[in-house]
Design an enzyme around this catalytic site. Structure first.
Site, short mmCIF file in Angstrom:
data_model
loop_
_atom_site.label_atom_id
_atom_site.label_comp_id
_atom_site.label_asym_id
_atom_site.label_seq_id
_atom_site.Cartn_x
_atom_site.Cartn_y
_atom_site.Cartn_z
N PHE A 1 0.80 -1.22 0.00
CA PHE A 1 0.00 0.00 0.00
C PHE A 1 0.83 1.27 0.00
O PHE A 1 0.36 2.34 -0.36
CB PHE A 1 -0.95 0.01 1.22
CG PHE A 1 -0.28 0.45 2.51
CD1 PHE A 1 -0.13 1.80 2.80
CD2 PHE A 1 0.22 -0.48 3.41
CE1 PHE A 1 0.51 2.22 3.97
CE2 PHE A 1 0.85 -0.07 4.57
CZ PHE A 1 1.00 1.28 4.85
N SER B 1 5.40 -6.96 3.24
CA SER B 1 5.98 -7.25 4.56
C SER B 1 6.75 -8.58 4.52
O SER B 1 6.50 -9.43 3.66
CB SER B 1 4.86 -7.31 5.60
OG SER B 1 3.95 -8.33 5.23
N CYS C 1 9.45 1.80 3.38
CA CYS C 1 10.33 0.68 3.73
C CYS C 1 11.76 1.17 3.94
O CYS C 1 12.58 0.46 4.49
CB CYS C 1 10.29 -0.39 2.67
SG CYS C 1 11.01 0.19 1.14
P1 NAD Z 1 1.57 -6.62 3.01
O1 NAD Z 1 2.63 -7.65 3.05
O2 NAD Z 1 0.48 -6.69 4.00
O3 NAD Z 1 0.83 -6.65 1.56
C1 NAD Z 1 1.56 -6.65 0.37
C2 NAD Z 1 0.74 -7.36 -0.70
O4 NAD Z 1 0.53 -8.71 -0.31
C3 NAD Z 1 -0.63 -6.75 -0.92
O5 NAD Z 1 -0.90 -6.73 -2.30
C4 NAD Z 1 -1.55 -7.70 -0.18
O6 NAD Z 1 -2.84 -7.78 -0.75
C5 NAD Z 1 -0.84 -9.03 -0.30
N1 NAD Z 1 -1.10 -9.90 0.86
C6 NAD Z 1 -1.32 -9.52 2.15
N2 NAD Z 1 -1.49 -10.59 2.94
C7 NAD Z 1 -1.39 -11.69 2.15
C8 NAD Z 1 -1.48 -13.08 2.38
N3 NAD Z 1 -1.71 -13.57 3.60
N4 NAD Z 1 -1.32 -13.93 1.35
C9 NAD Z 1 -1.07 -13.44 0.12
N5 NAD Z 1 -0.99 -12.12 -0.17
C10 NAD Z 1 -1.14 -11.25 0.82
O7 NAD Z 1 2.31 -5.20 3.04
P2 NAD Z 1 1.65 -3.76 3.16
O8 NAD Z 1 1.13 -3.57 4.53
O9 NAD Z 1 0.76 -3.48 2.01
O10 NAD Z 1 2.97 -2.85 2.95
C11 NAD Z 1 3.84 -2.52 3.98
C12 NAD Z 1 5.00 -3.47 4.06
O11 NAD Z 1 5.69 -3.51 2.82
C13 NAD Z 1 6.05 -3.05 5.09
O12 NAD Z 1 6.49 -4.21 5.76
C14 NAD Z 1 7.16 -2.46 4.25
O13 NAD Z 1 8.45 -2.50 4.83
C15 NAD Z 1 7.09 -3.32 3.04
N6 NAD Z 1 7.70 -2.67 1.89
C16 NAD Z 1 8.92 -3.13 1.49
C17 NAD Z 1 9.54 -2.53 0.43
C18 NAD Z 1 10.89 -3.00 -0.04
O14 NAD Z 1 11.30 -2.57 -1.08
N7 NAD Z 1 11.57 -3.88 0.67
C19 NAD Z 1 8.94 -1.46 -0.23
C20 NAD Z 1 7.68 -1.04 0.18
C21 NAD Z 1 7.07 -1.66 1.26
#
Ligand code: NAD
Length: 497
Positions: free
Chosen positions: A149, A226, A281
């Site tokens: 997000f 995440s 992130c």
């Molecule tokens: P998230 O992991 O909750 O969601 C990411 C994606 O995964 C979304 O599209 C979501 O719909 C999907 N998803 C969520 N739960 C799932 C499940 N159980 N099974 C399959 N798919 C699932 O992350 P978020 O809250 O949207 O974003 C924030 C996180 O992203 C933070 O931890 C941040 O550090 C990380 N992030 C990392 C980077 C990087 O480059 N390393 C960049 C941006 C964000």
């Protein structure tokens, strides 16, 4: 209330699922749209469209692909403010920050415009007498992207421009929290002349993601989100025979040595800790001070924090907006409470913030916690909010050891005027992205972005040269044009002559 459509085969397609999610305006707390949580059949439809388009797109000339990407670059540039506004309305980040996000995404599009240079192979003449050998990079086929997000425009742009430039077709499953911006970019890609089916969007949750991970037509998956989900995506995708890069969460430490320019360090720490409400992130979430650095740094930071203006992201005077959901805001606030209970000193308490006329918005002010230590939840967990912890150390080596003991290794920074210390830091630190007097070292589009350890699962980083490698497969050709001098059966192992 409007339900956002999917984008399949070059047009908006309404989903027929009963399962829908709410899309909030985080500044008001109101639900403004609904997002479909697409069914397996709808994901299959998007994949089928990408598969069909792949039959011709993989053969599209480099010139055709380049022109479409250039046209897309122009369109994104033209609609930058519209995209940024959409982003602020659903994510909450302030408009200037949203503009910055679109700009950094655009830089990857610009990199992808150079695809004809980037996709050049290698050739060796006369590897054997009158035999030439050459390599080329060919598309993987149908590629999926699953995005978080916090950068709803930029993170997908880390993926699809390069994937498409390399001749792949793409299915994107954006975050269900702020999905509208993806449809806007899909429309711009179509306007730029991208053939139907090359870029598809399916909105949804785990159901859609799991289908992408198991569908046999998907050749590669790029994920950003995440750490627990990144690990799951990597394990499931690779088990199903797919190439996977899965970028995870972070706990980014910034070391401040006693000789640092403390005004510069205070500006950087406040900007990197609270920008985008800490929902980056690459946000700095732990300040590691060495010796007496904290005594000089913290008063300067508190002055700056007191002057920060938190409010609606569309108000030009706001520097920090709300968090993404009420639930997330409450979770982040819980880390301030647990930190206090665990013995940290709460120097600035963001929980007391009130934004006039925005009682239902998901606001939380910036918090600064001193004397934070490993073992406290506010140190160990990725908070992903405007909470900055300070961990005091006596020596530079202790500061380095803290970073090395952390399971995450996305970004890190050092603030110092000592070139020797900075050189030691860049050489020894076990982290993927390193800043020297730069708090958020996000690589340019022509390098690649990625953390180490629990911050990235897979071999290749995202965008830049690694992106080209990820979205292509290498092929090597050894060729000889028949020459009567080389006829005759030879059962020996081929030798280079
Ligand atoms: P998230 O992991 O909750 O969601 C990411 C994606 O995964 C979304 O599209 C979501 O719909 C999907 N998803 C969520 N739960 C799932 C499940 N159980 N099974 C399959 N798919 C699932 O992350 P978020 O809250 O949207 O974003 C924030 C996180 O992203 C933070 O931890 C941040 O550090 C990380 N992030 C990392 C980077 C990087 O480059 N390393 C960049 C941006 C964000």
């Amino acid at each position: 209330m409007e339900t956002i459509p999917n984008w399949i085969n070059g047009r908006a397609v309404d989903s027929n699922t009963d399962r829908k999610g709410d899309v909030f305006n985080p500044a008001t707390g109101e639900v403004q749209k609904r997002v479909p949580l697409s069914t397996v059949a709808e994901v299959d439809q998007a994949i089928a469209s990408a598969e069909k388009a792949s039959e011709s797109w993989r053969h599209a000339s480099l010139a055709t692909r380049t022109r479409i990407l250039f046209a897309f670059r122009e369109l994104v540039n033209k609609h930058k403010d519209e995209i940024a506004k959409q982003l602020t309305l659903e994510h909450g980040k302030v408009f200037s920050d949203a503009q910055g996000e679109v700009q950094r995404g655009l830089e990857v599009v610009e990199f992808a415009c150079g695809l004809s240079q980037l996709l050049k192979g290698e050739i060796s003449e006369n590897v054997s007498t009158e035999v030439d050998s050459y390599s080329m990079r060919q598309p993987v086929g149908v590629v999926a992207g699953i995005t978080p997000f916090n950068f709803p425009a930029m993170v997908p742009m880390w993926m699809y421009p390069l994937a498409i430039a390399c001749g792949n077709t793409f299915v994107l499953k954006p975050s269900e929290r702020d999905p509208s911006v993806t449809n806007l970019t899909a429309e711009l890609l179509a306007k730029a002349g991208l053939p139907e089916g090359v870029f598809n969007v399916v909105h949804g949750d785990k159901v859609a993601v799991d289908r992408l991970l198991e569908h046999p037509a998907i050749g590669a998956v790029s994920f950003v989100g995440s750490t627990p989900i990144a690990k799951y995506i990597y394990e499931t995708g690779t088990k199903n025979g797919k190439r996977v890069q899965a970028l995870g969460g972070a706990k980014n430490h910034m070391i401040v040595l006693p000789d640092a320019d403390m005004d510069l360090a205070a500006d950087a720490a406040v900007g990197a800790g609270y920008g985008s409400a800490g929902e980056r992130c690459m946000a700095i979430s732990v300040l590691v001070t060495v010796g007496n650095a904290a005594d000089k740094l913290l008063p300067k930071m508190m002055e700056r924090i007191a002057a920060l203006k938190v409010g609606n992201g569309l108000d030009p005077s706001s520097q920090m907006g709300p968090l993404i959901t009420r639930q997330h805001r409450d979770k982040v606030a819980g880390y301030v409470a647990s930190g206090q209970k665990d013995g940290a000193d709460v120097l600035v308490d963001g929980r007391t913030l009130k934004v006039a006329g925005r009682d239902n918005g998901f606001f939380l002010g910036p918090s600064l916690l001193d004397k934070v230590k490993p073992g406290m939840a506010c140190y160990d967990d990725e908070i992903f909010g405007p909470v900055l912890g300070v961990t005091r150390t006596d020596t530079f080596d202790q500061a380095l050891a803290l970073i090395h003991a952390n399971p995450y290794a996305n970004g890190t920074a050092i603030f110092t005027n000592d070139g020797g210390a900075a050189r030691k830091f860049q050489h020894e630190i076990q982290v993927g992205m390193v800043g020297i007097n730069v708090p958020i070292p996000v690589p340019m589009a022509y390098y690649s972005f990625g953390g180490w350890k629990q911050s990235l699962f897979g071999d290749l980083h995202i965008y830049g040269p690694d992106g080209i490698r990820f979205y292509t497969r290498n092929k090597v050709v050894i060729g000889r044009w028949p020459d009567p001098r080389f006829r005759g059966v030879d059962l020996g192992f081929p030798q280079n002559k």
